[in-house]
Design an enzyme around this catalytic site. Structure first.
Site, PDB file in Angstrom:
ATOM      1  N   GLN A  33       0.854  -1.204   0.000  1.00  0.00           N
ATOM      2  CA  GLN A  33       0.000   0.000   0.000  1.00  0.00           C
ATOM      3  C   GLN A  33       0.886   1.248   0.000  1.00  0.00           C
ATOM      4  O   GLN A  33       2.085   1.163   0.232  1.00  0.00           O
ATOM      5  CB  GLN A  33      -0.899  -0.022   1.242  1.00  0.00           C
ATOM      6  CG  GLN A  33      -0.200  -0.405   2.524  1.00  0.00           C
ATOM      7  CD  GLN A  33      -1.062  -1.219   3.499  1.00  0.00           C
ATOM      8  OE1 GLN A  33      -2.301  -1.256   3.478  1.00  0.00           O
ATOM      9  NE2 GLN A  33      -0.390  -1.885   4.431  1.00  0.00           N
ATOM     10  N   ASP A  88       1.000   0.070  13.473  1.00  0.00           N
ATOM     11  CA  ASP A  88       1.573   1.271  14.095  1.00  0.00           C
ATOM     12  C   ASP A  88       1.986   1.022  15.546  1.00  0.00           C
ATOM     13  O   ASP A  88       2.723   1.801  16.119  1.00  0.00           O
ATOM     14  CB  ASP A  88       0.544   2.414  14.034  1.00  0.00           C
ATOM     15  CG  ASP A  88      -0.802   1.981  14.613  1.00  0.00           C
ATOM     16  OD1 ASP A  88      -1.717   1.680  13.823  1.00  0.00           O
ATOM     17  OD2 ASP A  88      -0.909   1.919  15.856  1.00  0.00           O
ATOM     18  N   GLY A 141      -3.082 -11.762   7.830  1.00  0.00           N
ATOM     19  CA  GLY A 141      -3.831 -12.214   9.007  1.00  0.00           C
ATOM     20  C   GLY A 141      -4.805 -13.328   8.700  1.00  0.00           C
ATOM     21  O   GLY A 141      -5.062 -14.202   9.529  1.00  0.00           O
ATOM     22  N   ASP A 158      -7.283  -5.083  14.227  1.00  0.00           N
ATOM     23  CA  ASP A 158      -7.015  -3.646  14.011  1.00  0.00           C
ATOM     24  C   ASP A 158      -6.566  -3.469  12.559  1.00  0.00           C
ATOM     25  O   ASP A 158      -5.396  -3.230  12.261  1.00  0.00           O
ATOM     26  CB  ASP A 158      -5.927  -3.172  14.976  1.00  0.00           C
ATOM     27  CG  ASP A 158      -5.562  -1.712  14.745  1.00  0.00           C
ATOM     28  OD1 ASP A 158      -4.423  -1.329  15.102  1.00  0.00           O
ATOM     29  OD2 ASP A 158      -6.406  -0.975  14.198  1.00  0.00           O
ATOM     30  N   SER A 159      -7.520  -3.628  11.660  1.00  0.00           N
ATOM     31  CA  SER A 159      -7.171  -3.673  10.225  1.00  0.00           C
ATOM     32  C   SER A 159      -7.505  -2.349   9.545  1.00  0.00           C
ATOM     33  O   SER A 159      -8.187  -1.490  10.115  1.00  0.00           O
ATOM     34  CB  SER A 159      -7.986  -4.786   9.544  1.00  0.00           C
ATOM     35  OG  SER A 159      -9.348  -4.385   9.475  1.00  0.00           O
ATOM     36  N   THR A 160      -7.025  -2.240   8.322  1.00  0.00           N
ATOM     37  CA  THR A 160      -7.480  -1.156   7.458  1.00  0.00           C
ATOM     38  C   THR A 160      -8.929  -1.458   7.094  1.00  0.00           C
ATOM     39  O   THR A 160      -9.483  -2.459   7.538  1.00  0.00           O
ATOM     40  CB  THR A 160      -6.614  -1.116   6.182  1.00  0.00           C
ATOM     41  OG1 THR A 160      -6.449  -2.478   5.717  1.00  0.00           O
ATOM     42  CG2 THR A 160      -5.248  -0.507   6.443  1.00  0.00           C
TER      43      THR A 160
HETATM   44  N1  SAM Z   1      -6.791   2.103  13.374  1.00  0.00           N
HETATM   45  C1  SAM Z   1      -6.768   1.982  11.916  1.00  0.00           C
HETATM   46  C2  SAM Z   1      -8.179   1.964  11.373  1.00  0.00           C
HETATM   47  O1  SAM Z   1      -9.117   1.942  12.172  1.00  0.00           O
HETATM   48  O2  SAM Z   1      -8.321   2.001  10.150  1.00  0.00           O
HETATM   49  C3  SAM Z   1      -5.974   0.760  11.519  1.00  0.00           C
HETATM   50  C4  SAM Z   1      -4.542   0.985  11.807  1.00  0.00           C
HETATM   51  S1  SAM Z   1      -3.377  -0.248  11.438  1.00  0.00           S
HETATM   52  C5  SAM Z   1      -2.170   0.773  10.690  1.00  0.00           C
HETATM   53  C6  SAM Z   1      -4.065  -1.177  10.101  1.00  0.00           C
HETATM   54  C7  SAM Z   1      -3.074  -2.244   9.701  1.00  0.00           C
HETATM   55  O3  SAM Z   1      -3.735  -3.355   9.088  1.00  0.00           O
HETATM   56  C8  SAM Z   1      -2.028  -1.769   8.684  1.00  0.00           C
HETATM   57  O4  SAM Z   1      -0.756  -1.800   9.290  1.00  0.00           O
HETATM   58  C9  SAM Z   1      -2.140  -2.762   7.528  1.00  0.00           C
HETATM   59  O5  SAM Z   1      -0.901  -3.061   6.919  1.00  0.00           O
HETATM   60  C10 SAM Z   1      -2.741  -3.960   8.253  1.00  0.00           C
HETATM   61  N2  SAM Z   1      -3.377  -4.959   7.381  1.00  0.00           N
HETATM   62  C11 SAM Z   1      -4.195  -4.738   6.327  1.00  0.00           C
HETATM   63  N3  SAM Z   1      -4.576  -5.923   5.782  1.00  0.00           N
HETATM   64  C12 SAM Z   1      -3.993  -6.904   6.524  1.00  0.00           C
HETATM   65  C13 SAM Z   1      -4.000  -8.332   6.465  1.00  0.00           C
HETATM   66  N4  SAM Z   1      -4.695  -8.988   5.515  1.00  0.00           N
HETATM   67  N5  SAM Z   1      -3.294  -9.025   7.392  1.00  0.00           N
HETATM   68  C14 SAM Z   1      -2.593  -8.358   8.365  1.00  0.00           C
HETATM   69  N6  SAM Z   1      -2.520  -7.010   8.466  1.00  0.00           N
HETATM   70  C15 SAM Z   1      -3.226  -6.293   7.543  1.00  0.00           C
END
Ligand code: SAM
Length: 284
Positions: A33, A88, A141, A158-160
């Site tokens: 990303q 993060d 994940g 806590d995903s995107t």
């Molecule tokens: N608090 C934020 C929100 O509510 O949108 C989320 C923050 S955190 C930075 C989201 C994390 O999810 C990112 O670091 C991203 O790389 C991760 N992520 C996205 N898809 C994922 C997956 N399939 N497996 C593991 N991590 C994933």
């Protein structure tokens, strides 16, 4: 011509959010990303992924405290915690404040988010990545959840948002594997979007949770940079015990935990499950 620079988030089709960029620290594509870290006059340092605000120095405490202390204090004796995403480090920071927690597995798909957050947003992880109880796994994940044979007392997703790599974390398949990995009184909580703007997301998760868990609901917290109203945090458990905990017991656990939060209180915890009509109507 003004020299102002703004980062505009277009997560929603007809409603955008712009944050003025006073200094850009980092802006580049990782393997998964586009990652930006910049300074904003109101929220301090801001992390965006594909231009969508992930977390900010100024308001992250609300989201990280509510997505962590609500399930952990409701459970009361969580030893093994799984974090999906959370690159993060904010969730890991709050989980590791709980003395009962013996082991945290954190599965983050993008090492770039961890690396850059450690460097440009150290105030978020506050040393969490160096805690001996934390096991950081760089993986999808969904693949991890399918393969794991471990059992967890609390799972925090806590995903995107369900676009790009995060999409698989909002599927029935992922939730089904999570239900298998959850202990008898375990609790899963999920970042489930802002229901006023992303109602389908909550409806879909609740439909899956209602088939998988004895207790399926959500609770609310309002985070200024997750625009459009309160955010829904999905809640699933094989037992109703966690959500039904009485205030007095919660207050005793909170006092013993000595967490010193800036948003969470036991009364806010209980009140967060009081859902307004428009959110209740999103439940299947
Ligand atoms: N608090 C934020 C929100 O509510 O949108 C989320 C923050 S955190 C930075 C989201 C994390 O999810 C990112 O670091 C991203 O790389 C991760 N992520 C996205 N898809 C994922 C997956 N399939 N497996 C593991 N991590 C994933």
């Amino acid at each position: 011509m003004t020299d102002e620079v703004w980062n505009t988030e277009r997560l929603h089709g007809h409603f955008a959010q712009s944050l003025r960029v006073s200094e850009m620290y980092y802006d580049s594509e990782t393997e998964h990303q586009r990652l930006k870290v910049f300074q904003n006059g109101t929220f301090g340092r801001v992390l965006t992924l594909d231009d969508v605000v992930q977390t900010t120095e100024g308001d992250n405490f609300i989201y990280h405290e509510m997505l962590t202390h609500v399930p952990l204090l409701a459970h009361g004796a969580a030893k093994h915690v799984l974090i999906i995403g959370g690159g993060d480090g904010g969730i890991a920071r709050e989980v590791l404040k709980h003395a009962s927690v013996e082991h945290v597995t954190m599965v983050e798909i993008d090492a770039g988010v961890v690396d850059f957050s450690r460097k440009y947003l150290p105030m978020l992880s506050q040393g969490a990545f160096d805690d001996a109880r934390l096991n950081l796994v760089i993986d999808d994940g969904a693949a991890f959840m399918k393969a794991t044979r471990d059992t967890f007392d609390v799972i925090i997703v806590d995903s995107t948002d369900p676009i790009g790599p995060g999409e698989v974390l909002f599927t029935d398949t992922f939730y089904g594997h999570a239900a298998r990995a959850l202990s008898a009184e375990g609790i899963i909580v999920t970042q489930n979007g802002v229901p006023f703007m992303q109602g389908d997301e909550l409806t879909n998760t609740m439909r899956a949770f209602q088939t998988l868990f004895a207790d399926a609901s959500c609770y609310l917290a309002t985070i200024p940079t997750y625009v459009g109203g309160p955010m829904a945090l999905g809640w699933g458990s094989h037992s109703t015990k966690g959500r039904d905990i009485d205030l007095a017991k919660l207050e005793a656990r909170f006092a013993a935990a000595d967490l010193r939060p800036d948003y969470y209180t036991p009364a806010v915890h209980k009140a967060a499950f009081a859902l307004p009509g428009y959110v209740q109507k999103l439940f299947p």
